[in-house]
Design a protein around this motif. Structure first.
Motif, PDB file in Angstrom:
ATOM      1  N   ALA A  42       0.826  -1.211   0.000  1.00 59.88           N
ATOM      2  CA  ALA A  42       0.000   0.000   0.000  1.00 59.88           C
ATOM      3  C   ALA A  42       0.858   1.257   0.000  1.00 59.88           C
ATOM      4  N   SER A  43       2.008   1.198   0.669  1.00 59.71           N
ATOM      5  CA  SER A  43       2.869   2.388   0.742  1.00 59.71           C
ATOM      6  C   SER A  43       3.488   2.737  -0.605  1.00 59.71           C
ATOM      7  N   LEU A  44       3.448   1.791  -1.551  1.00 63.19           N
ATOM      8  CA  LEU A  44       3.956   2.091  -2.891  1.00 63.19           C
ATOM      9  C   LEU A  44       3.127   3.165  -3.577  1.00 63.19           C
ATOM     10  N   GLY A  45       1.880   3.297  -3.148  1.00 65.44           N
ATOM     11  CA  GLY A  45       0.989   4.260  -3.798  1.00 65.44           C
ATOM     12  C   GLY A  45       1.520   5.673  -3.769  1.00 65.44           C
ATOM     13  N   ALA A  46       2.159   6.066  -2.668  1.00 66.06           N
ATOM     14  CA  ALA A  46       2.668   7.438  -2.549  1.00 66.06           C
ATOM     15  C   ALA A  46       3.730   7.730  -3.604  1.00 66.06           C
ATOM     16  N   GLY A  47       4.667   6.791  -3.789  1.00 66.11           N
ATOM     17  CA  GLY A  47       5.732   6.999  -4.774  1.00 66.11           C
ATOM     18  C   GLY A  47       5.208   7.007  -6.200  1.00 66.11           C
ATOM     19  N   VAL A  48       4.313   6.085  -6.504  1.00 64.55           N
ATOM     20  CA  VAL A  48       3.751   6.017  -7.857  1.00 64.55           C
ATOM     21  C   VAL A  48       2.936   7.271  -8.155  1.00 64.55           C
ATOM     22  N   GLY A  49       2.151   7.717  -7.171  1.00 66.00           N
ATOM     23  CA  GLY A  49       1.358   8.919  -7.368  1.00 66.00           C
ATOM     24  C   GLY A  49       2.219  10.146  -7.604  1.00 66.00           C
ATOM     25  N   ALA A  50       3.285  10.287  -6.805  1.00 66.80           N
ATOM     26  CA  ALA A  50       4.184  11.434  -6.961  1.00 66.80           C
ATOM     27  C   ALA A  50       4.880  11.413  -8.323  1.00 66.80           C
ATOM     28  N   PHE A  51       5.276  10.224  -8.767  1.00 62.68           N
ATOM     29  CA  PHE A  51       5.937  10.111 -10.079  1.00 62.68           C
ATOM     30  C   PHE A  51       4.966  10.478 -11.201  1.00 62.68           C
ATOM     31  N   GLY A  52       3.710  10.036 -11.070  1.00 64.00           N
ATOM     32  CA  GLY A  52       2.706  10.392 -12.069  1.00 64.00           C
ATOM     33  C   GLY A  52       2.478  11.890 -12.134  1.00 64.00           C
ATOM     34  N   ALA A  53       2.436  12.543 -10.961  1.00 66.00           N
ATOM     35  CA  ALA A  53       2.266  13.995 -10.912  1.00 66.00           C
ATOM     36  C   ALA A  53       3.452  14.700 -11.563  1.00 66.00           C
ATOM     37  N   PHE A  54       4.644  14.164 -11.346  1.00 63.59           N
ATOM     38  CA  PHE A  54       5.860  14.724 -11.945  1.00 63.59           C
ATOM     39  C   PHE A  54       5.802  14.654 -13.467  1.00 63.59           C
ATOM     40  N   LEU A  55       5.318  13.533 -14.000  1.00 62.41           N
ATOM     41  CA  LEU A  55       5.199  13.383 -15.454  1.00 62.41           C
ATOM     42  C   LEU A  55       4.186  14.380 -16.022  1.00 62.41           C
ATOM     43  N   VAL A  56       3.096  14.596 -15.294  1.00 58.13           N
ATOM     44  CA  VAL A  56       2.083  15.558 -15.754  1.00 58.13           C
ATOM     45  C   VAL A  56       2.691  16.965 -15.834  1.00 58.13           C
ATOM     46  N   LEU A  57       3.443  17.342 -14.825  1.00 57.76           N
ATOM     47  CA  LEU A  57       4.070  18.665 -14.817  1.00 57.76           C
ATOM     48  C   LEU A  57       5.116  18.792 -15.919  1.00 57.76           C
ATOM     49  N   LEU A  58       5.848  17.717 -16.183  1.00 60.87           N
ATOM     50  CA  LEU A  58       6.811  17.742 -17.288  1.00 60.87           C
ATOM     51  C   LEU A  58       6.102  17.975 -18.617  1.00 60.87           C
ATOM     52  N   TYR A  59       4.972  17.295 -18.798  1.00 57.78           N
ATOM     53  CA  TYR A  59       4.194  17.449 -20.029  1.00 57.78           C
ATOM     54  C   TYR A  59       3.783  18.907 -20.218  1.00 57.78           C
ATOM     55  N   TYR A  60       3.216  19.495 -19.190  1.00 62.74           N
ATOM     56  CA  TYR A  60       2.777  20.888 -19.286  1.00 62.74           C
ATOM     57  C   TYR A  60       3.967  21.833 -19.473  1.00 62.74           C
ATOM     58  N   TYR A  61       5.078  21.513 -18.831  1.00 58.74           N
ATOM     59  CA  TYR A  61       6.252  22.378 -18.939  1.00 58.74           C
ATOM     60  C   TYR A  61       6.743  22.460 -20.383  1.00 58.74           C
ATOM     61  N   TYR A  62       6.816  21.320 -21.061  1.00 56.87           N
ATOM     62  CA  TYR A  62       7.309  21.312 -22.438  1.00 56.87           C
ATOM     63  C   TYR A  62       6.275  21.800 -23.441  1.00 56.87           C
ATOM     64  N   LYS A  63       5.023  21.956 -22.997  1.00 56.41           N
ATOM     65  CA  LYS A  63       3.986  22.521 -23.851  1.00 56.41           C
ATOM     66  C   LYS A  63       3.896  24.034 -23.723  1.00 56.41           C
ATOM     67  N   LEU A  64       4.649  24.607 -22.781  1.00 54.01           N
ATOM     68  CA  LEU A  64       4.588  26.052 -22.560  1.00 54.01           C
ATOM     69  C   LEU A  64       5.083  26.808 -23.780  1.00 54.01           C
ATOM     70  N   PRO A  65       4.427  27.930 -24.081  1.00 57.75           N
ATOM     71  CA  PRO A  65       4.930  28.771 -25.173  1.00 57.75           C
ATOM     72  C   PRO A  65       6.258  29.404 -24.786  1.00 57.75           C
ATOM     73  N   LYS A  66       6.993  29.816 -25.787  1.00 52.24           N
ATOM     74  CA  LYS A  66       8.300  30.420 -25.522  1.00 52.24           C
ATOM     75  C   LYS A  66       8.169  31.778 -24.838  1.00 52.24           C
ATOM     76  N   ALA A  67       7.121  32.529 -25.206  1.00 56.15           N
ATOM     77  CA  ALA A  67       6.917  33.851 -24.617  1.00 56.15           C
ATOM     78  C   ALA A  67       6.039  33.737 -23.393  1.00 56.15           C
ATOM     79  N   SER A  68       5.934  34.813 -22.646  1.00 56.56           N
ATOM     80  CA  SER A  68       5.078  34.845 -21.461  1.00 56.56           C
ATOM     81  C   SER A  68       3.641  34.595 -21.844  1.00 56.56           C
ATOM     82  N   SER A  69       2.912  33.839 -21.017  1.00 61.10           N
ATOM     83  CA  SER A  69       1.517  33.510 -21.303  1.00 61.10           C
ATOM     84  C   SER A  69       0.643  34.761 -21.283  1.00 61.10           C
ATOM     85  N   THR A  70       1.079  35.809 -20.612  1.00 57.23           N
ATOM     86  CA  THR A  70       0.282  37.038 -20.565  1.00 57.23           C
ATOM     87  C   THR A  70       0.581  37.950 -21.742  1.00 57.23           C
ATOM     88  N   GLY A  71       1.615  37.608 -22.512  1.00 55.01           N
ATOM     89  CA  GLY A  71       1.964  38.434 -23.658  1.00 55.01           C
ATOM     90  C   GLY A  71       2.713  39.696 -23.285  1.00 55.01           C
TER      91      GLY A  71
END
Length: 373
Positions: A42-71
């Motif tokens: 059961a304690s494995l859930g914490a590590g797997v969940g954190a790794f999944g969250a990290f992958l989600v943030l990586l995805y969004y990070y590389y999808k960011l536009p080069k310029a500021s989102s506010t323009g």
């Protein structure tokens, strides 16, 4: 930094989903091999969940536009990558310490409160029961009631930081006062609601009517906790993350003293520990406000705060009368829901009459905002 809160929200949802799925799945698969194996799985859930969250943030990070989102273009001073990384590490330590303070406070409560209840003459079985009323029932309700301000505290950091980097002092003041305005509206009515409806709340949710006293006292923490959360976010945005940590440490000392003193008074008992919790959060919030006054010029908008207090006070009196009048007519859960809805509507109406709410406030509200535009 881009003032995009959706990636963080999505990553946290993914983390919780993965954690629960892996936790339950691994526990079920390993249960035939014994309870220790199931618990380990059961304690494995914490590590797997954190790794999944990290992958989600990586995805969004590389999808960011080069310029500021506010323009917007940035004309302020620029830093090298080394300077930025160094500053991130410097900021992360006090912010992490601020997160550690909450479990530290809980552990100190565990060490002090039961012992002092025993010293007050309560038997061990009642000590366990009373401590559960406070930490297992009342405190989670307070955290639930401050979900809005917790989200506001997270979102205000990049907004304040952006204005701070541009040396926009007027923008800092406006964002600070705006966030505090929302904090008042998100905490004051819920403080009164939980205080008045403490008995049905703990009865319906926990089936523990004896938790009413602890819940009523800690209800005052809703306002203070909301203010503390938002002011902490403001100070972090102002590049002052150490200040909230120091303030929490000072408030923690006060809480320990009050816990040790008040909880041992027989007629106070767990109520003393509840008042110590209120004092802890309230004092930390006050210290934060003092520093915000120093760095932004904003303290408390008393003219707005009293309108919130008066509106919530009148609401509290009316819903108290309404709930008790309907007690013998409607089932408890129906009465509870109707009274809660009635209370919030009354609060909004009285705030409008006192001119504490305006068209812009209405337009910013979810669901009903389109009717004010």
């Amino acid at each position: 930094g881009y003032e995009m809160m959706t990636p963080t929200a999505v990553s946290q949802i993914v983390e919780q989903l993965l954690r629960v799925i892996v936790m339950l799945g691994a526990a079920a698969i390993l249960l035939p091999y014994g309870l220790p194996a199931a618990a380990g799985g059961a304690s494995l859930g914490a590590g797997v969940g954190a790794f999944g969250a990290f992958l989600v943030l990586l995805y969004y990070y590389y999808k960011l536009p080069k310029a500021s989102s506010t323009g917007e273009s940035y004309d302020g001073p620029r830093e090298s990558a080394k300077e930025i990384l160094s500053r991130l590490l410097t900021l992360s330590i006090p912010i992490s310490l601020a997160s550690i303070m909450l479990p530290l406070t809980a552990n100190l409560d565990l060490l002090i409160v039961p012992r002092r209840l025993l010293d007050a003459g309560f038997p061990m079985n009642e000590v366990t029961e009373l401590f559960g009323y406070l930490t297992g029932m009342a405190v989670p309700l307070i955290n639930l009631a401050t979900i809005i301000t917790a989200a506001l505290a997270t979102s205000i950091v990049p907004a304040i930081s952006h204005a701070f980097a541009k040396r926009d002092h007027q923008g800092i003041y406006e964002r600070t006062s705006g966030s505090m305005r929302l904090t008042f509206m998100a905490t004051v009515p819920f403080t009164v609601l939980l205080y008045v409806l403490a008995a049905p709340t703990v009865t319906l949710i926990y089936n523990a009517p004896k938790a009413e006293l602890a819940t009523q006292i800690t209800a005052f923490s809703i306002f203070f906790l909301g203010v503390h959360q938002v002011t902490t976010g403001i100070l972090q945005g102002l590049n002052k993350p150490r200040i909230p940590v120091i303030n929490m440490g000072i408030a923690l000392v006060i809480k320990v003293i009050m816990n040790w003193t008040l909880t041992a008074i027989p007629w106070l008992g767990i109520g003393g520990a509840a008042w110590a919790t209120v004092a802890d959060i309230g004092f930390a919030a006050l210290l934060n406000l003092i520093y915000i006054k120093k760095y932004t010029g904003y303290f408390l908008d008393i003219s707005l705060l009293w309108k919130n207090v008066v509106s919530a006070g009148v609401m509290g009196i009316l819903i108290f009368m309404s709930y008790h009048y309907l007690t013998d007519i409607l089932p408890m859960w129906v009465n509870f829901i109707l009274t809660g809805i009635e209370g919030l509507l009354l609060y909004v109406i009285i705030m409008v009459l006192l001119k504490g709410l305006n068209k812009n406030d209405g337009a910013s509200m979810p669901l009903i905002g389109r009717f004010f535009r």
